[in-house]
Design a protein around this motif. Structure first.
Motif, short mmCIF file in Angstrom:
data_model
loop_
_atom_site.label_atom_id
_atom_site.label_comp_id
_atom_site.label_asym_id
_atom_site.label_seq_id
_atom_site.Cartn_x
_atom_site.Cartn_y
_atom_site.Cartn_z
N LYS A 132 18.90 46.77 42.48
CA LYS A 132 18.57 45.65 42.89
C LYS A 132 17.89 45.67 44.34
N PRO A 133 17.04 44.81 45.09
CA PRO A 133 16.20 44.74 45.76
C PRO A 133 16.14 46.02 46.46
N LYS A 134 14.65 46.81 46.99
CA LYS A 134 14.57 47.81 47.78
C LYS A 134 14.05 47.28 49.20
N GLY A 135 14.89 47.56 50.16
CA GLY A 135 14.09 47.61 51.44
C GLY A 135 12.91 47.98 51.78
N VAL A 136 11.49 48.59 51.96
CA VAL A 136 11.00 49.09 52.05
C VAL A 136 11.08 49.16 53.60
N GLN A 137 11.43 50.32 54.28
CA GLN A 137 11.08 50.29 55.85
C GLN A 137 9.99 51.07 56.07
N HIS A 138 9.02 50.28 57.22
CA HIS A 138 7.78 50.68 57.74
C HIS A 138 7.47 50.96 59.25
N SER A 139 7.33 51.91 59.50
CA SER A 139 7.13 52.09 61.41
C SER A 139 6.53 51.30 61.62
N THR A 140 6.00 51.38 63.26
CA THR A 140 5.32 50.39 63.98
C THR A 140 4.29 51.27 64.20
N GLY A 141 3.46 52.81 64.86
CA GLY A 141 2.20 53.15 65.39
C GLY A 141 1.49 53.78 63.56
N GLY A 142 2.41 54.47 62.85
CA GLY A 142 1.97 54.74 61.54
C GLY A 142 1.13 53.38 60.84
N TYR A 143 1.99 52.15 60.86
CA TYR A 143 1.63 51.29 59.70
C TYR A 143 0.23 50.71 60.09
N LEU A 144 0.38 50.25 61.41
CA LEU A 144 -0.40 49.51 62.62
C LEU A 144 -1.74 49.69 62.24
N LEU A 145 -1.66 51.73 62.45
CA LEU A 145 -2.73 51.84 62.12
C LEU A 145 -3.74 51.88 60.67
N ASN A 146 -2.91 52.64 59.93
CA ASN A 146 -3.68 52.26 58.39
C ASN A 146 -4.22 50.85 58.37
N ALA A 147 -3.57 49.95 58.72
CA ALA A 147 -3.67 48.41 59.20
C ALA A 147 -5.25 48.46 59.61
N HIS A 148 -5.11 48.82 60.81
CA HIS A 148 -6.45 48.78 61.63
C HIS A 148 -7.88 49.23 60.74
N VAL A 149 -7.46 50.57 60.45
CA VAL A 149 -8.44 51.51 60.61
C VAL A 149 -9.08 50.63 58.73
N THR A 150 -8.45 50.78 57.82
CA THR A 150 -8.94 49.83 56.70
C THR A 150 -9.37 48.26 56.45
N ASN A 151 -9.24 47.66 57.20
CA ASN A 151 -9.54 46.91 57.90
C ASN A 151 -11.01 46.09 58.27
N GLU A 152 -11.65 47.32 58.99
CA GLU A 152 -12.13 48.11 59.48
C GLU A 152 -13.54 48.57 58.49
N TRP A 153 -12.48 49.24 57.82
CA TRP A 153 -13.42 50.57 56.91
C TRP A 153 -13.71 49.38 55.23
N MET A 154 -12.75 48.93 54.71
CA MET A 154 -12.94 47.95 53.66
C MET A 154 -13.72 46.49 53.58
#
Length: 653
Positions: A273-295
């Motif tokens: 059965k497919p797994k519904g991966v649940q992501h938060s708002t603040g924590g998710y957005l932080l890593n999304a932001h910094v990795t676009n800057e870093w990498m």
């Protein structure tokens, strides 16, 4: 579990040029300071970044709440809005800056400034509210790779609705499973999409999905991407433009708790059965932001093209949320890399001045088949950073990408991460010395290690389980509606070893070399046990692809009475497939000998089959479960609706 053996030797190192080091924002000294700070105070490191990089309507005072491990919470008493962080906060200084450049399958181009994107997102957010969608409601998005998909995602985030994007290549049955599991009230789709000169029907799949499920769906909003007729069910279906007619182009964003679910994204479900991966708002957005800057070192002048569809996590983090939160210009493309010819990717890079290009190794290997003469016809001089995602890149493809596309001047950011991790976990910075085939080191604030199944750390060059030993902000919060499955799948050590509750097991095998660089060997489920030797599939595939006649290869195991497992290889050539049995047998022997020479006789494939392509989804993911079935000589009974070209299965039979 006996150790997994690494049998591939790669000793080349590519250092950043002095010119590159002067150009990027983060110097080697800056990076060293990031690592030092993260090592000294893990929670404080992430908390300081969250305060610096994100806009909060209510500042947080709690960094990490691990009282209910492994259900970790980050910045839990703070409030913010993802859409505000991606759009509104840039308007004062960047309202006229391009946010999205969209090239359609037929070559038509549409551009959106940040102000125009803001207006579109607000208008559609008001539309969703008018259709009865509120904070916490689930919305399923089943769209082509067009700006309206990003607009719909951002609009959901703006009102606090939880979106679940379903890749447009999934079947009606797969779509129904996801609609039912989310309990969605509304579905957003298009009548059709354009791809490779073909019309791909989407609304019909929605209709079929809702025929036998989705009783909770109240409305279906349909964007007319083509002029083709579309059946509309009275009382349920509504045209996108009719729905938003008269709507205001302003919507006050709903501020939500940092832990409020931003989206659900389902795994393919190839093993259940497919797994519904649940992501938060603040924590998710932080890593999304910094990795676009870093990498990717994103700056004002960059045009960033991530080729991933928004139906996958890469399209969430490196198209919809991360680059926009940084205030960058993104490029979106609706079509395929080989239409109308195999120069399409390079044509787009030239025409739009793409500076950062992020794609999958499968796409690179597919384009390698057409030779180096094709990309050399285009001006790729504006490219400054290249990236890969989705699977390990074999050294041969890495070298081709580096020289033929990057001109030997662009660092290749080989990224390892998952749907569940939310953002990059292992990857080089642009100034990091690069080793072809390695995803370099763990990022600052990411505590990665190689262990055995008892959680004991392994020595350098010993293959084992890749784990993350400390929680990080963008990690999966749970499997939607199934906390027990979340714990069993991702934290299997929590009841057996000390600190197992914070030891996230990623499901990949890997090793670290003497310099601390990580090398991914493949999925743990794909590790081959050949005559007592545990071998990763990636290294055998890499050896095959290094042969001058081979463009792509996939390796799987099949049961063998003597060796335990035999090695079956599925190979795509960059020359014509031999038609005579004797010629084909000769080539098989040539490739077996080549692999033996490259990495050892133990890794020689027992059988090799040739085809014009590997069985892949439209996103380029190789469907290994189908290859395993073929290798065992069994009939394929799995769902093949997501295959780009089902005919390749017949070739490999």
């Amino acid at each position: 579990m006996s150790k997994i053996e690494s049998i591939l030797t790669e000793s080349r190192v590519f250092n950043a040029s002095e010119q590159l080091k002067k150009r990027v924002a983060l110097t080697e000294s800056d990076i060293a300071q990031l690592y030092a700070k993260a090592g000294k105070d893990h929670v404080g490191f992430w908390s300081d970044l969250a305060r610096e990089k994100l806009a909060w309507s209510k500042p947080f005072t709690i960094g990490l709440d691990d009282s209910n491990a492994p259900h970790f919470k980050w910045f839990s008493d703070g409030k913010l809005n993802a859409s505000y962080n991606c759009i509104d906060r840039h308007l004062e200084t960047k309202s006229d800056k391009l946010a999205i450049i969209f090239e359609a399958d037929d070559g038509k181009v549409v551009r959106y400034t940040y102000k125009e994107l803001h207006d579109q997102v607000c208008r559609f957010a008001n539309t969703l509210v008018a259709q009865g969608i509120q904070k916490g409601d689930r919305v399923v998005i089943y769209m082509p790779m067009i700006p309206q998909a990003v607009i719909a995602m951002q609009a959901c985030a703006r009102i606090g609705a939880i979106h679940s994007v379903v890749f447009g290549g999934f079947s009606a049955e797969s779509l129904r499973d996801r609609i039912d599991d989310t309990g969605a009230k509304l579905v957003i789709t298009a009548n059709a999409g354009r791809r490779g000169g073909k019309i791909i029907p989407l609304k019909k799949a929605v209709d079929d999905a809702l025929e036998k499920g989705g009783d909770h769906v109240r409305k279906v909003i349909v964007f007319r991407r083509t002029n083709d007729d579309v059946a509309m069910k009275a009382g349920r279906d509504i045209d996108w433009y009719e729905a938003e007619a008269g709507m205001s182009n302003y919507h006050d964003p709903v501020m939500v708790d940092s832990e409020h679910p931003l989206f659900l994204l389902y795994t393919s479900g190839s093993t259940g059965k497919p797994k519904g991966v649940q992501h938060s708002t603040g924590g998710y957005l932080l890593n999304a932001h910094v990795t676009n800057e870093w990498m990717f070192d994103l700056s004002e002048q960059d045009v960033f093209w991530c080729t991933a569809d928004v139906g996958w996590i890469t399209g969430h983090t490196y198209v919809t949320y991360g680059p926009l939160s940084v205030g960058a210009t993104i490029l979106m493309f609706e079509g395929v890399p080989t239409y109308p010819d195999a120069g399409r990717f390079w044509q787009i890079c030239q025409d739009h001045g793409v500076t950062i290009f992020y794609t999958a190794p499968t796409a690179i290997r597919a384009l390698m088949k057409f030779g180096s003469e094709l990309p050399s016809q285009y001006d790729l001089s504006k490219l400054r950073i290249l990236g890969t995602v989705g699977e390990p890149i074999n050294p041969e493809a890495w070298i081709w990408y580096y020289h033929e596309i990057g001109g030997g001047r662009c660092p290749i950011i080989d990224t390892w991460w998952q749907t569940e991790t939310g953002a990059h976990m292992l990857a080089p910075f642009p100034v990091t010395p690069l080793k072809p085939g390695s995803c370099a080191k763990a990022l600052p604030g990411i505590d990665a290690a190689i262990v055995n199944e008892s959680g004991q750390a392994l020595e350098a060059n010993e293959g084992g389980l890749l784990v993350i030993k400390k929680p990080w902000p963008s990690m999966i919060r749970t499997v939607w509606g199934d906390d027990a499955r979340y714990q069993k799948t991702y934290f299997p050590m929590m009841d057996t070893i000390k600190d197992g509750a914070s030891c996230y097991v990623v499901g990949d095998s890997a090793y670290q070399d003497e310099d601390g660089y990580f090398w991914i060997l493949g999925r743990v489920d794909d590790v081959l046990n050949v005559s007592g030797h545990r071998l990763g599939t990636m290294e055998i595939e890499s050896a095959l692809v290094s042969h001058p006649k081979v463009a792509e290869a996939a390796v799987v195991g099949r049961p063998d009475e003597i060796k335990g497992e035999a090695i079956s290889a599925f190979v795509v050539l960059n020359v014509d497939i031999p038609t005579e049995d004797s010629e084909q047998a000769s080539l098989v022997q040539e490739l077996r000998t080549w692999v033996a020479k490259e990495i050892g006789a133990i890794a020689k494939p027992d059988d090799i089959r040739f085809g014009t392509n590997l069985p892949k989804t439209r996103s380029g993911k190789i469907m290994r479960r189908l290859l395993k079935t073929l290798a065992r000589g069994e009939e394929i009974v799995q769902d093949t609706s997501t295959l780009e070209d089902p005919s390749v299965l017949e070739q490999f039979k």
